[in-house]
Design a protein around this motif. Structure first.
Motif, PDB file in Angstrom:
ATOM      1  N   UNK B 399     -77.583  -4.331 -59.939  1.00 14.08           N
ATOM      2  CA  UNK B 399     -78.321  -3.966 -60.846  1.00 14.08           C
ATOM      3  C   UNK B 399     -77.400  -2.420 -61.638  1.00 14.08           C
ATOM      4  N   UNK B 400     -76.974  -2.359 -63.035  1.00 13.64           N
ATOM      5  CA  UNK B 400     -75.882  -1.253 -63.268  1.00 13.64           C
ATOM      6  C   UNK B 400     -77.070  -0.269 -63.691  1.00 13.64           C
ATOM      7  N   UNK B 401     -77.085   1.054 -63.643  1.00  7.11           N
ATOM      8  CA  UNK B 401     -78.015   1.469 -64.216  1.00  7.11           C
ATOM      9  C   UNK B 401     -77.120   3.365 -64.659  1.00  7.11           C
ATOM     10  N   UNK B 402     -77.906   3.565 -66.047  1.00  2.65           N
ATOM     11  CA  UNK B 402     -77.307   5.096 -65.934  1.00  2.65           C
ATOM     12  C   UNK B 402     -78.575   5.804 -66.413  1.00  2.65           C
ATOM     13  N   UNK B 403     -78.032   7.575 -66.454  1.00  3.11           N
ATOM     14  CA  UNK B 403     -78.735   8.362 -67.128  1.00  3.11           C
ATOM     15  C   UNK B 403     -79.848   7.548 -68.131  1.00  3.11           C
ATOM     16  N   UNK B 421     -86.912   7.994 -61.122  1.00  2.06           N
ATOM     17  CA  UNK B 421     -86.309   5.746 -60.785  1.00  2.06           C
ATOM     18  C   UNK B 421     -87.203   5.407 -62.193  1.00  2.06           C
ATOM     19  N   UNK B 424     -85.519   5.391 -65.605  1.00  2.00           N
ATOM     20  CA  UNK B 424     -84.422   4.535 -65.925  1.00  2.00           C
ATOM     21  C   UNK B 424     -84.421   3.033 -65.911  1.00  2.00           C
ATOM     22  N   UNK B 425     -85.785   2.679 -65.180  1.00  2.99           N
ATOM     23  CA  UNK B 425     -85.958   1.769 -65.209  1.00  2.99           C
ATOM     24  C   UNK B 425     -86.650   0.964 -66.455  1.00  2.99           C
ATOM     25  N   UNK B 687     -87.410  -3.598 -51.525  1.00  4.90           N
ATOM     26  CA  UNK B 687     -86.330  -3.276 -50.322  1.00  4.90           C
ATOM     27  C   UNK B 687     -86.449  -1.512 -50.553  1.00  4.90           C
ATOM     28  N   UNK B 688     -86.702  -1.012 -52.535  1.00  9.49           N
ATOM     29  CA  UNK B 688     -86.074   0.209 -52.428  1.00  9.49           C
ATOM     30  C   UNK B 688     -87.662   1.083 -51.896  1.00  9.49           C
ATOM     31  N   UNK B 786     -78.766  -7.626 -46.708  1.00  8.08           N
ATOM     32  CA  UNK B 786     -78.685  -7.036 -47.636  1.00  8.08           C
ATOM     33  C   UNK B 786     -78.951  -7.870 -48.996  1.00  8.08           C
TER      34      UNK B 786
END
Lengths: 248, 787
Positions: B399-403, B421, B424-425, B687-688, B786
């Motif tokens: 997944x791409x995230x940005x501020x 987190x 951004x989610x 996972x996080x 992974x």
């Protein structure tokens, strides 16, 4: 390269950080079957040393690292850290042990994708007792220019170095690295190993790298060979090779 | 069983909590729909049958007195069907062992022929027969409240004469389905009943021999109700005729309609809320499932399963939720509907009201909820089956995230990484966040409705019967009396303070609007029956001009300073234009008020009084009541607090039930939405979260990270939820209000706090259940694989 078999290279006069005797881990993946992942391991690990744990897949090296790192408890045997038993520690004690003492580096980095490099490190510095600034930790691994990048914007090597920065930012006494170069190409792998070596030297952290890649053993002070849950050999490198000269 | 169906069953088992949460929310919507639609059909069916079989009249009128000969003229009205002229009257009852006032309205039935309109449904005994014995049939509700049976007798004061009435039977009438005392809005079957008596005897008792004071009629086929009313008014006007009215204004019929209207709104609004939230929940859960099973889908396709087969397989998850919801909602709706029909008994006097499920509507609800849920998952299933197998076997790109945009404001240093987190989610999946927040907002809104209803009714009661009407008792004279009759009332035992009033019935008109009202004349320095503004401050009575109820001014479309036409229906029947000096706030009935002396001057009379407002020494209640009952002039005794007491007696249980239903459904909604959201978040971030545990975060800290996003949504949902709840409560109270009973919107901190608490408590419970799963996170496994 001259080896000294089963030697601690004069370290035996100091108190070990980890003191393991008869460490055994038995899994019962299903009913009758029994898997002895570790089978009576005796091991002492000392402050400031860089240890490489070598072994094939299934040799028990990850199990040993997990137990040393407080992620798992042994089925039998004893494990002390600085004289305190980890053998019967409860969940809370183990969490605190990981939080205050151990830095982890994993094969797949395990960064939080929604946080930037700086923030992934801050995740640890927020809860650690005596952390360095996230920027300082990232500078130690050469990522001072990539502070505000998200994991998806970093290469594999960079991500792994963020993971190292995250592991060392709390100034841990122990740095445990599980196949840190496993997912990387040689060149990138070497920069990661250099970062680990630098932390070991600069901060005096006990660093343990587990790998199945024998070439990496040359950078270690001591190399431990594990096979089928037993330590088959421990040897001390009289001369450690810098990571930058390693080839595989 | 086919392998895909086995997979379905096993997957359902692993997701059972989530599926149950979805089904429960869906079931709430279906329960309400099945219950409310069934009640509507039950009420409508029984109402139509009852009104038709017992020939409920279409047009009604009251007048002062007209000779029976006028009846033939009424029958000639074009468009009129059957006409029945009647005598009605009012009696004060003396019921042994009852230390309170009870009253009855008396309605005549024809002497020598069967009733033609508003035909009684006799439950026990028979119609009155023996002339000269004062036989009556009494309403079933009143009989039940007192345990009266045919053969019993009741002491009554009618038109100043004490009579013994002999009960020949008990009955119901389509005219009094909702048996409401004047000015009240809940039945009070202990203190108020309906008696039917033979016409000649009743006329005799009320000095109405050869005359009538009430008309009911049906319309001939094709008859125009407005034309008939207008003609009837024209004919009756010289006889003190009030404005005639049709079923839409007939008190009992109006309350039945109001109830049905309320149910109609309920049957629409609540299922829409619950079913759409459930559809969103299904969509979110299935989208996540499809994403998790991306590789399985690829394998199935590689083995040769068609896209359709796989699509149907995922739709079956939705179908499972819909089936579970239908079973729960069906059982719940039928159970609740049957229960509420029983609760209706004290309110609506129908001969045979039974719960009739509205099967077509149930089917529509089912199809709608299934359809909405299917639409919700359509997109994710389509995307999953669209991918070529080779591509689908590889994991989804990271997944791409940005501020987040909030951080662009420079707030990043103020918030923890965990909070970032969450932000951004949310920004990455704004729709999911929006729908979750909307579901939670609805859950916050719902509990406000019963709170507002309770507080509105309490405020109304308090305002009307404590702040405005401070008298303990109001006495009404049979005929207007002189000052001497006021003195007599003031001198009754136990009276501490007395104030006279003059009340006349009148038509009030402005433009083409007209209403029949009571015009009250009050003394200048009155302290008992007070006229108040919205803030409960007393409004001084103007020396000239008239004060109107706000609602009356509104329906007449007149503002203070305007002029209204008043036609008094009593005495000299003066007709005059008068200036509206202002409006007053009241919640029950509509009225006009003026200075008592000004009214007397217009009526050209001296010290005439219609009755008196009294305060009493409560210790003297029994002697007061005995004397007042004996006094031949007194035709009505009204105890102010009786309205409040009967409300508390009748409504207390209902309010508790309403609260339970609304609170329960809101809790299910909040719990379901949070549980579903948390399970999805847990699945997405296993996972996080495991990584954080490895890095030394405690279980509680990791739970905090998991919950952060949903907690943020919960908090964001609260204010809009309170706003939506306020609007919802306003709409429902507006729907429940009639011209004569107006429920104010009163919202207290307690109502809001309760709503917030319910949502927070359900959310926290939900979090707690999901957080337990953090204990089970596989710390080691997650490091090996992974994503």
């Amino acid at each position: 390269m001259p080896d000294t078999k089963d030697s601690t290279n004069g370290l035996e006069n100091r108190d070990p950080l980890f003191h393991a005797r008869g460490l055994t881990k038995v899994y019962h993946p299903s009913g009758e079957i029994e898997v002895r992942a570790l089978d009576g391991v005796d091991l002492d690990l000392f402050e400031s040393e860089l240890v490489v744990l070598l072994g094939a897949s299934g040799s028990g090296k990850s199990t040993l690292l997990n137990i040393l790192g407080g992620l798992d408890i042994p089925t039998d045997g004893t494990l002390d850290y600085r004289g305190e038993s980890l053998t019967d520690a409860d969940e809370r004690t183990l969490t605190l042990f990981r939080r205050d003492t151990v830095g982890f580096v994993f094969q797949f980095y395990n960064l939080i994708p929604s946080l930037t490099a700086r923030e992934n490190v801050a995740l640890i510095t927020d809860i650690a007792r005596n952390p360095m600034a996230p920027e300082e930790a990232l500078a130690l691994v050469g990522l001072e220019d990539r502070l505000d990048h998200f994991p998806a914007q970093l290469s594999g090597g960079e991500q792994q170095r963020v993971a190292i920065a995250r592991a060392i930012a709390k100034r841990p006494d122990v740095l445990l690295c599980d196949e840190p170069t496993g997912a990387l190409d040689v060149k990138t792998g070497i920069t990661v190993l250099e970062a680990i070596a630098r932390v070991n030297e600069d901060l005096g952290t006990l660093a343990m790298i587990i790998t199945h890649n024998a070439a990496i053993a040359d950078m270690a002070g001591r190399v431990i060979h594990l096979s089928a849950g037993h330590i088959t050999e421990i040897h001390t490198n009289t001369e450690r090779r810098p990571a930058s000269t390693l080839v595989w | 069983m086919r392998p895909l169906d086995l997979k379905l069953l096993r997957d359902l088992r692993t997701m059972k909590g989530q599926m149950l949460a979805i089904s429960l929310v869906m079931a709430c919507g279906l329960t309400m729909m099945i219950m409310a639609r069934g009640l509507i059909v039950s009420l409508e069916t029984e109402r139509d049958r009852y009104y038709a079989e017992n020939r409920f009249a279409d047009v009604f009128s009251d007048l002062v007195r007209a000779p029976n000969s006028l009846r033939s003229r009424l029958m000639e009205i074009s468009g009129a069907g059957t006409v029945e002229t009647r005598v009605t009257g009012h009696a004060i009852l003396d019921i042994p062992g009852m230390d309170d006032i009870a009253e009855a309205i008396l309605v005549s039935i024809p002497d020598e022929r069967p009733q033609q309109l508003n035909i009684l449904h006799i439950l026990q005994g028979r119609l009155p027969e023996h002339a000269g014995r004062n036989e009556i049939v009494i309403s079933k509700a009143f009989a039940d409240a007192h345990g009266f049976r045919p053969g019993d007798t009741i002491q009554a004061t009618m038109y100043g004469n004490r009579e013994e009435l002999y009960i020949s039977g008990t009955a119901m009438s389509p005219e009094f389905v909702y048996e409401l005392p004047p000015g009240a809005f809940v039945p009070d079957n202990k203190r108020y009943g309906v008696f039917w008596m033979n016409e000649r005897e009743l006329a005799n008792a009320f000095n109405m021999d050869g005359a009538f004071n009430n008309v009911v009629m049906t319309l001939a086929p094709g008859g125009n109700v407005e034309a008939v009313k207008a003609e009837m008014d024209r004919i009756l006007r010289p006889y003190g005729g009030q404005i005639s009215y049709d079923r839409s204004e007939q008190a009992s019929a109006q309350w039945v309609e109001t109830e049905i209207e309320g149910l109609r709104a309920f049957a629409l609004a609540f299922p829409i809320i619950f079913l759409s939230v459930a559809a969103f929940m299904t969509s979110a859960a299935l989208t996540r499932l499809v994403r998790l099973q991306r590789e399985q889908i690829a394998q199935l396709k590689a083995f040769g399963y068609s896209s359709t087969a796989i699509g149907i397989h995922y739709f079956k998850f939705t179908l499972a939720a819909v089936i579970a919801a239908t079973v729960m909602g069906g059982v719940g709706g039928l159970w609740a509907g049957r229960g509420i029909v029983i609760l209706y008994e004290p309110f609506f006097q129908f001969p045979s009201l039974t719960f009739r499920p509205d099967y077509p509507a149930v089917l529509i609800g089912l199809v709608a909820s299934a359809g909405a849920a299917f639409l919700g998952v359509l997109n994710s299933v389509r995307q999953a089956v669209k991918l070529p197998p080779a591509e689908a076997m590889r994991p989804e790109p990271p997944a791409e995230f940005k501020p987040s945009r909030i951080e662009a404001l420079g707030l990043q240093n103020l918030v923890s990484p965990a909070f970032r987190m969450a932000l951004r989610n949310l920004e990455r999946k704004p729709w999911q966040g929006l729908f979750t927040a909307l579901g939670l907002a609805m859950a916050t809104a719902i509990p406000i409705v019963p709170g507002a209803m309770r507080d509105g009714m309490n405020y109304m009661m308090d305002f009307q019967w404590r702040l405005a009407q401070r008298q303990d008792v109001t006495l009404g004279l049979i005929e207007p009396g002189s000052y001497a009759s006021f003195t007599a009332m003031r001198n009754l035992p136990g009276v501490l303070h007395a104030e006279p009033f003059r009340a006349v019935s009148a038509r009030i008109g402005h433009g083409h609007h007209e209403r029949r009202i009571s015009l009250s004349g009050l003394p200048q320095d009155g302290q008992l029956n007070r006229l108040l503004d919205a803030d409960a401050n007393q409004i001084p009575l103007p020396l000239s001009g008239v004060l109107l109820s706000e609602k009356l001014a509104e329906v007449l479309d007149v503002k203070p300073g305007g002029t209204v036409r008043l036609e008094v229906q009593e005495g000299r029947r003066p007709v005059f234009d008068i200036v509206v000096a202002g409006t007053i706030t009241d919640f029950a009935d509509i009225g006009a008020y003026m200075d008592i002396d000004a009214l007397r001057r217009l009526m050209r009379e001296g010290d005439t009084v219609s009755g008196a407002h009294l305060t009493l020494d409560s210790a003297q209640w029994a002697p007061f009541l005995a004397s007042a009952r004996e006094a031949p002039q007194i035709g009505a005794i009204v105890r102010t607090r009786a309205a409040r007491e009967s409300f508390d007696e009748t409504m207390a249980e209902l309010i508790v039930i309403a609260h339970t239903i609304y609170f329960g459904f809101a809790a299910v909604l909040a719990f379901g939405v949070i549980y579903n959201g948390a399970r999805i978040a847990l699945s997405e971030r296993t996972r996080d979260l495991a990584t954080l545990r490895v890095l030394g975060y405690t279980q509680r800290e990791v739970a905090g990270v998991l919950i952060g996003e949903l907690a943020l949504l919960t908090l964001l949902a609260i204010l809009p939820g309170l706003f939506i709840g306020t609007q919802l409560a306003a709409a429902i109270l507006e729907a429940a209000s009639t011209e004569t009973t107006r429920f104010p919107l009163v919202l207290t901190g307690r109502t809001y706090a309760t709503a917030v608490l319910i949502v927070l408590a359900s959310s926290i419970l939900s979090f707690a259940i999901v957080s337990r799963r953090i204990h089970k996170l596989d710390l080691i496994g997650v490091l090996k694989a992974r994503e």
